[in-house]
Design an enzyme around this catalytic site. Structure first.
Site, mmCIF file in Angstrom:
data_model
loop_
_atom_site.group_PDB
_atom_site.id
_atom_site.type_symbol
_atom_site.label_atom_id
_atom_site.label_comp_id
_atom_site.label_asym_id
_atom_site.label_seq_id
_atom_site.Cartn_x
_atom_site.Cartn_y
_atom_site.Cartn_z
ATOM 1 C CE LYS A 188 -3.252 -3.095 0.527
ATOM 2 N NZ LYS A 188 -4.040 -3.643 -0.534
HETATM 3 C C1 LIG Z 1 -5.039 -4.769 0.267
HETATM 4 C C2 LIG Z 1 -6.499 -4.672 0.206
HETATM 5 C C3 LIG Z 1 -7.326 -5.235 1.180
HETATM 6 C C4 LIG Z 1 -6.813 -6.098 2.273
HETATM 7 O O1 LIG Z 1 -5.861 -5.480 3.076
HETATM 8 P P1 LIG Z 1 -4.790 -6.373 3.855
HETATM 9 O O2 LIG Z 1 -4.101 -5.380 4.720
HETATM 10 O O3 LIG Z 1 -3.901 -6.988 2.818
HETATM 11 O O4 LIG Z 1 -5.529 -7.393 4.640
HETATM 12 C C5 LIG Z 1 -8.685 -5.030 1.081
HETATM 13 N N1 LIG Z 1 -9.216 -4.313 0.090
HETATM 14 C C6 LIG Z 1 -8.465 -3.765 -0.873
HETATM 15 C C7 LIG Z 1 -9.137 -2.957 -1.928
HETATM 16 C C8 LIG Z 1 -7.076 -3.936 -0.863
HETATM 17 O O5 LIG Z 1 -6.333 -3.401 -1.829
#
Ligand SMILES: *Cc1c(COP(=O)(O)O)cnc(C)c1O
Length: 383
Positions: A188
């Site tokens: 992210k």
């Molecule tokens: C990465 C992501 C998630 C999940 O997040 P994690 O921290 O990997 O559990 C959920 N929704 C979207 C749109 C994502 O990109």
């Protein structure tokens, strides 16, 4: 030319500040956020940044989304409408609470939920709408909030890809719904490896989420368990790193916006591609739509030139995922007995033929942008 990647140090903003943060926590002897101060400080900082009454840290973005579904309190078998183009972390929490995901089709321009498609699926068992700001582009959450209010539903915003995404009018994505969810996972905008945060202005929703993230333990009431919950707590190590990262977030998003706008400018006359609108975009990835359906060929051409590009983003949209034919708990498919997800023809065409995503990064330079633009033009002008 090498492209900085979020999987490597050269594509992350992890430096001396994060090292000092980890050392500070380790030397304090307190690594758990129940008794430490870092997670509480991170919550205060995120609440301030988003202008929210509450921010609640947890162990992942998926955990944050699970907390949001818990707060929404669906009865088993209730339905939550969401998008088929997203991470499975959006959908898993719906199943975890014995609710039913209902997939609505997307806007073929950006892959975000189409409010009209959502409206057609609202029924007596609908409890909430979960919108995703896909790749950092603002979803139409103003319209979705109006729809949710009209039908007495909750709107949850999945902002895992949308740190500092702005909605029309300038407010931040994550503040239009009753709950916004953020992720701090490795890929992210900012990261502490894994981590999640929910934001809300509602005291009761915040109370439910805090309890669920801490085994239903109301710490003010002694060793007494008020409700069902799991341990979704963020550690002090994660929180300290996240705080250092949060301080860098505005710079990360500004740098991504700068180079993304350069690429938009360089591609503006290229035929056969529909470019994303820059308004409010946080550029987690740089998505392009190829209406003629040659995204896989374009992706292969770019990848051969060393550019981190992929077609479709997913192997299949989530309404087509094999999981819907499998058992959910033991041998049981409850609450999905007799369930088949709705077809989502626009999402299916995007994933199969028209969607191209290019990894984006705050450390891209104009040379990276020029190479991408050059190779895209070369592909389009081939005989
Ligand atoms: C990465 C992501 C998630 C999940 O997040 P994690 O921290 O990997 O559990 C959920 N929704 C979207 C749109 C994502 O990109």
């Amino acid at each position: 030319m090498k492209f900085p990647s979020m999987a490597e140090a050269n594509g992350r903003t992890l430096g001396d500040e994060e090292v000092a943060a980890v050392e500070r926590v380790i030397r304090s002897g307190m690594l758990n956020s129940v008794w430490g101060s870092e997670a509480r400080a991170l919550e205060a900082e995120i609440a301030r940044l988003y202008g929210a009454r509450h921010a609640i840290t947890c162990s992942s973005g998926t955990a944050a989304l699970h907390l949001s579904v818990v707060a929404c309190a669906p009865d088993p078998g209730d339905e939550i409408i969401t998008t088929p183009i997203t991470d499975f972390g959006t959908v898993a929490p719906i199943l975890a609470q014995n609710a039913v995901p209902v997939f609505a089709d997307v806007d073929p321009r950006d892959g975000n939920l189409d409010p009209d498609a959502v409206a057609r699926l609202i029924g007596p068992r609908t409890k909430a709408i979960m919108a995703v700001h896909l790749f950092g582009a603002p979803a139409r959450v103003g319209e979705l909030r109006a729809l949710a209010d009209e039908h007495g539903l909750m709107l949850i915003e999945d902002c895992a890809q949308a740190w500092l995404t702005e909605l029309p009018g300038g407010r931040l994505a994550g503040t239009m719904g009753q709950i916004g969810c953020l992720s701090l996972q490795q890929w992210k905008h900012i990261t502490c490896g894994d981590g999640g945060v929910t934001i809300t202005d509602d005291d009761e929703l915040a109370r439910r989420m805090r309890l669920f993230a801490d085994k239903g333990w109301d710490r003010a009431a002694g060793r007494s368990h008020a409700s069902f919950g799991l341990n979704y707590r963020m550690t002090e190590l994660q929180a300290a790193v996240a705080r250092a990262q949060l301080a860098k977030l505005p710079g990360v998003v500004a740098a991504r916006r700068r180079t993304a706008v350069q690429l938009l400018e360089a591609l503006k006359d290229l035929p056969g591609v529909r470019l994303p609108r820059p308004d409010g975009h946080a550029w987690w990835l740089f998505p392009v739509v190829c209406p003629d359906g040659d995204a896989p060929e374009l992706a292969a051409h770019l990848a051969a030139a060393g550019i981190p590009a992929r077609a479709g983003d997913l192997a299949e949209p989530l309404n087509r995922a094999p999981v819907w034919g499998a058992a959910i708990y033991g041998t049981s498919r409850f609450p999905l007995d007799g369930y088949t997800p709705h077809p989502c023809p626009r999402a299916e065409r995007m994933v199969e033929r028209t969607l191209l995503v290019i990894d984006w990064n705050e450390n891209y330079t104009s040379e990276h942008v020029e190479l991408i633009a050059r190779e895209m033009a070369k592909f389009r002008s081939r005989p």
